[in-house]
Design an enzyme around this catalytic site. Sequence first.
Site: not given
Lengths: 469, 469
Positions: B286, B298, B331-332, B359, B431
């Site tokens: 992503h 990520d 995506e997130e 991912d 994140h």
Amino acid sequence: MNNRFISVLSGLFFAALSFNISQAHAQSDNFSVQQLAQVEQIKLQALESDLAWRLVESLTTEVGPRMPGTPGDKAAVAWAVAKFKAMGFDKVWTEPATFPKWLRYSESAAIVSPAPQALHITALGNSISTPKAGIQAQVIEFQSLAELENAPDNAAKGKIVFINYRMNRNRDGNGYGPAVQARRDGAVVAAQKGAVGYVMRSVSTANHRFAHTGGSHYKAGVTKIVTTAISNADADQLHRLIALDKPVIINIKVQAKSMGEGTSYNVIAEFTGSEYPEQHVLIGGHLDSWDLGTGALDDGAGVAITMAAAKLAVSKGKPKRSIRVVLFAAEEFGLWGAKAYVKANKASLANIVAAAESDFGAGKIWAFDANVHDSVLPLVSDIAAMMKSLDVEYLAKNSARGGPDLIPFRPFNIPVFRLSQDGSDYFDYHHTADDTLDKIDPEKLRQNVAVYAVFAYMAANAKTRLIGK
Amino acid sequence: MNNRFISVLSGLFFAALSFNISQAHAQSDNFSVQQLAQVEQIKLQALESDLAWRLVESLTTEVGPRMPGTPGDKAAVAWAVAKFKAMGFDKVWTEPATFPKWLRYSESAAIVSPAPQALHITALGNSISTPKAGIQAQVIEFQSLAELENAPDNAAKGKIVFINYRMNRNRDGNGYGPAVQARRDGAVVAAQKGAVGYVMRSVSTANHRFAHTGGSHYKAGVTKIVTTAISNADADQLHRLIALDKPVIINIKVQAKSMGEGTSYNVIAEFTGSEYPEQHVLIGGHLDSWDLGTGALDDGAGVAITMAAAKLAVSKGKPKRSIRVVLFAAEEFGLWGAKAYVKANKASLANIVAAAESDFGAGKIWAFDANVHDSVLPLVSDIAAMMKSLDVEYLAKNSARGGPDLIPFRPFNIPVFRLSQDGSDYFDYHHTADDTLDKIDPEKLRQNVAVYAVFAYMAANAKTRLIGK
């Protein structure tokens, strides 16, 4: 797997330790067999004691950050007085120390172009504020302070200087010296070259995105510009963008203030000696911390190690000489507590028989050395012999310099000792928000306490009095 | 010493790899000897290629953070289109995806009493703002979401709920599932129990002081309260203070906003097949990231690995079937790009012969598995055989589920593959602001590219067409 590997090694190490202890009953002119047996008992006690852990846990949790002149600093002084009393020290007192007070209110930075994104930044101690909207300018990169110094006048005119020097990792922290000059003097030199702001790669070995603060200064007659540091990851990023050969514009916002003279207190406590009460072993750390983290490694550990070691060193009875713990004030702002201590105690400095400061984290102590008159080296060897089973190597160079707070003591030629911690990862955390309790390994902390307790006991109880060069 | 130890191991591993490659010429019904030789050449090329590194370096540096709906997201789409074109893909196009847009403006928190100090906090995605002065209340601690769910009504009345659940570390990330429920639903359950705010220990395995953001949601009919996460170190601190049995008051300040519907774009590119152009291998990652870091692990890594792998897979000539790279949008925020892709391409999903999403960072790929019709398992075994020399184990469970963006594909029974990265440290960075380029190991990245390139080449060029269950 890695952590497991370390844990196995560490288990083996401590198993070996217990084995050696039962074997090591040295002969010595300075100590009776009974005294040497007490040293062994104190070692074992220390290796099982969670006293230091409880102290540093309490300090970092119940007080937290304690920058000189803040409410946290005041709370730390009260904490230390109360703890010393609760621990049964014979005397507990404070002595004032003044320092130039500085407060940080807020800080942030961003790359404005060509690729807008936040930078993780911190103001260096003593920095001026920027305007509310920040200082915004093109960045000019230098690889070292020396390169900046050698640049032509006006080389940085209207720009923000970025020094991209990366410190190296080493057990003894020898990368700090070369790196820290850019922190102390960078903004002055940058301003002399016409810069409107200063940002440096942090004095850091970390692989994590924390900016490291630390002391800096301005110079009379040179324009003051904002002085800051960014994390290693952000310095990498800035360097890569600059290498793309487009102008890189950043914005730095700092709100901070110099507040004139502040006052804090050295907190001092003593177990009084039975034969030579005025003679004393001096151990300690500094009670203040920077504001970003909770000052666990810097220097909650040193505070806890030396408080606990003193307590353990007298667990077999009153020492012949006094054991004094000094928790210095305002070290981070420039050794102000240590300077005040030396000034206030000038008359009695000659009574110090041995001094050691713990201010390099809580890594395992791997080496021991002294700086004493040649005539008392046999006693140093006796102490070193008792540390062998703690896996501490005697360097026998007799040129130890002690911790930072012992610098103001140097003119007085007191006997100084260095109990060298493994500082390989110290500069991963030093002066960052990431300096928190979880970074201390309880087992290594106990080894530190054992080494300091052995040292304090032996220096306080030896037949011979240690003297300086 | 530790790092050196790892580096030696890793050196040995790659030495062993090169050796094995020259030995492994398997026999197969699905591939000619010449094709298998090409696979070996592609492997070697991939293990020496810095293409993926250059891609992820460029994306994380020149674009940086790219949260859906932000200028960074837009820049990322433009970046991907330009890169695909420059890399010589036969077709490059975008497809829109809408999502509920949300922006973070500022966030901070502090312990107000009994020990004033900052907390490192982040708002969870979708959180409402607090009043400017923050929400200030006593904290009530629960050890898990289940404990909160089982608490009496009004158990948290007027308080800020703190869930102190710590996720476990595992190679396959199996600690994430149990931990993430408190992130998704915590604020809803807390509000149902009367809470005025919600803070959780981050979904994190990190030993560093970063808060981890991530998606969260509210529920119709339940009061919306601010929803946040603090770092592990801060959660430890809060827990210790609460354990002292004095009321712990904290203040949380969040400024964030839901902005209605946003639009971004899946960026898609294809090397067109020579024999069955409509049939295609689908790989990707992503393109969006959270805003705190630069989205290196990520999912810049997944983007770069699959872009580079597709390029390498066609380096010996046009594939029989097409190789398509899909860089999913948003995506997130909830797989919005993947959902849009499935909707827009429903008619052609049956043409997917193999799908895999990267991912899960850039750790070494240690396992390979499929989810296909039993009749094509011999081909899967052929692919697995060619991965052996890359130190990838074939799990042979035939129940692989693919990456998160493949979830919306599940009803269509397409052949799914899992190329399992070692994610032991993935949730140290996931994140957070600390998800930056320096966390990617270039050598491991190359191994990922090699595995994906082998997979894409073989699925695209096999005699047999892979089919789903």
